[in-house]
Design an enzyme around this catalytic site. Structure first.
Site, PDB file in Angstrom:
ATOM      1  N   HIS A  55       0.635  -1.484   0.082  1.00  0.00           N
ATOM      2  CA  HIS A  55       0.350   0.079  -0.153  1.00  0.00           C
ATOM      3  C   HIS A  55       0.721   1.228  -0.124  1.00  0.00           C
ATOM      4  CE1 HIS A  55       0.621  -0.618   4.177  1.00  0.00           C
ATOM      5  NE2 HIS A  55       0.198   0.731   4.823  1.00  0.00           N
ATOM      6  N   HIS A  57       1.767   3.851   1.970  1.00  0.00           N
ATOM      7  CA  HIS A  57       1.595   4.786   2.958  1.00  0.00           C
ATOM      8  C   HIS A  57       3.212   5.095   3.452  1.00  0.00           C
ATOM      9  CE1 HIS A  57      -1.843   4.058   6.073  1.00  0.00           C
ATOM     10  NE2 HIS A  57      -2.292   5.134   4.863  1.00  0.00           N
ATOM     11  N   ASP A  59       5.475   4.601   5.131  1.00  0.00           N
ATOM     12  CA  ASP A  59       6.601   3.825   6.238  1.00  0.00           C
ATOM     13  C   ASP A  59       6.222   2.403   5.150  1.00  0.00           C
ATOM     14  OD1 ASP A  59       3.787   3.455   7.208  1.00  0.00           O
ATOM     15  OD2 ASP A  59       4.516   2.348   8.115  1.00  0.00           O
ATOM     16  N   HIS A  60       6.350   2.084   4.040  1.00  0.00           N
ATOM     17  CA  HIS A  60       6.304   1.073   3.413  1.00  0.00           C
ATOM     18  C   HIS A  60       6.698   1.638   1.899  1.00  0.00           C
ATOM     19  CE1 HIS A  60       3.291  -0.977   6.035  1.00  0.00           C
ATOM     20  NE2 HIS A  60       2.955  -0.048   6.607  1.00  0.00           N
ATOM     21  N   HIS A 113      -7.683  -0.565   5.043  1.00  0.00           N
ATOM     22  CA  HIS A 113      -6.711  -0.313   6.357  1.00  0.00           C
ATOM     23  C   HIS A 113      -6.470   0.784   5.225  1.00  0.00           C
ATOM     24  CE1 HIS A 113      -2.820   1.069   8.420  1.00  0.00           C
ATOM     25  NE2 HIS A 113      -1.770   1.179   6.857  1.00  0.00           N
ATOM     26  N   ASP A 132       0.307  -4.742   6.294  1.00  0.00           N
ATOM     27  CA  ASP A 132      -0.551  -3.878   7.623  1.00  0.00           C
ATOM     28  C   ASP A 132      -2.437  -4.045   7.431  1.00  0.00           C
ATOM     29  OD1 ASP A 132       1.283  -2.330   7.878  1.00  0.00           O
ATOM     30  OD2 ASP A 132       0.672  -0.450   7.929  1.00  0.00           O
ATOM     31  N   HIS A 170       4.402  -4.742  10.906  1.00  0.00           N
ATOM     32  CA  HIS A 170       5.279  -4.362  11.974  1.00  0.00           C
ATOM     33  C   HIS A 170       5.345  -5.227  13.660  1.00  0.00           C
ATOM     34  CE1 HIS A 170       4.448  -0.217  10.983  1.00  0.00           C
ATOM     35  NE2 HIS A 170       3.584  -0.566  10.129  1.00  0.00           N
TER      36      HIS A 170
HETATM   37 FE    FE Z   1       2.293   0.558   7.887  1.00  0.00          FE
HETATM   38 ZN    ZN Z   2       0.089   1.401   6.226  1.00  0.00          ZN
END
Ligand code: FE
Ligand code: ZN
Length: 240
Positions: A55, A57, A59-60, A113, A132, A170
């Protein structure tokens, strides 16, 4: 047989490096950052040929551009989020097959998400990279979707072979487990798992990957009997 390496980055992200020895291909799943990933592949003598995102985001996907610039790899990411992943080369959706050498990964859409969230299933390896969407004893927050969508995702993942290794993005296990115990304090599998998780975390060790069997036994979101029950548990966890 693939080799999977866990790279812990930022506060609690796991970037997954997947190497296929016959072809020499290596894919990075959800690179939050670039430098620790590039350093890790050097240690193994591998070369990154692909990036797979679950996805959009940051942090990905935050490492996409620098890894692509350093290696010339191709980026595969959800078609529904193509506009938010500018480094994308191949947009994929439900039913698409992504290859790592001869190993096939099947793309499934698991929105909730984020609206376009996907997971990569590797049936021959008994592995699933779920970003996530599914966590050990937890699920992702519903930023761009509904409890009904997450409930459908949980049921779909629950139907995978029980020994499927689930690679989440995570290390949220301890907090998830503490919440899970408020939902099912008498679930023996959960109580036993939490004792193990607490010991692992006390030693600074990872609790991921998990398995579908473990999640079916202990995950309050996968175990929710209805959309309403999942919605209630998700709202309670958000405030936990
Ligand atoms: Fe994440
Ligand atoms: Zn995420």
């Amino acid at each position: 047989m693939i080799e999977v390496v866990r790279i812990p980055v930022l506060s609690d992200n796991y970037v997954w490096l997947v190497h296929e020895p016959d072809s020499g291909e290596t894919t990075v799943i959800d690179p939050a950052v670039a430098d620790p990933v590039l350093a890790e592949v050097v240690k193994h003598g591998w070369q990154i040929t692909q990036i797979w995102n679950t996805h959009w985001h940051p942090d990905h996907t935050g490492g996409n551009a620098a890894i692509k610039a350093a290696t010339g790899c191709t980026v595969t990411a959800p078609a529904a989020e193509a506009g938010r992943i500018p480094t994308l080369d191949r947009a994929v959706g439900e039913g698409d097959i992504v290859c790592l050498g001869e190993i096939e990964a099947e793309v499934i859409e698991v929105p909730a998400h984020t609206a376009g969230h996907i997971a990569y299933l590797l049936p021959s390896e008994c592995a699933a990279f779920v970003g996530d969407t599914l966590f050990a004893m937890g699920c992702g927050r519903l930023f761009e979707g509904t409890p009904a969508q997450m409930h459908a995702n949980m049921q779909r993942l629950a139907a995978l072979p029980p020994d499927t290794l689930v690679y989440c993005a995570h290390e949220y296990t301890l907090a998830n487990g503490r919440f899970a115990l408020t939902v099912e304090p008498d679930n023996r599998a959960l109580v036993e798992r939490m004792a193990e998780v607490e010991a692992l975390r006390a030693r600074g060790e990872a609790t991921v990957p998990t398995t579908i069997a473990l999640e079916r036994a202990t995950n309050p979101f996968m175990r929710a009997g209805s959309v309403e029950e999942l919605a209630k548990r998700r709202a309670a966890k958000d405030a936990f």
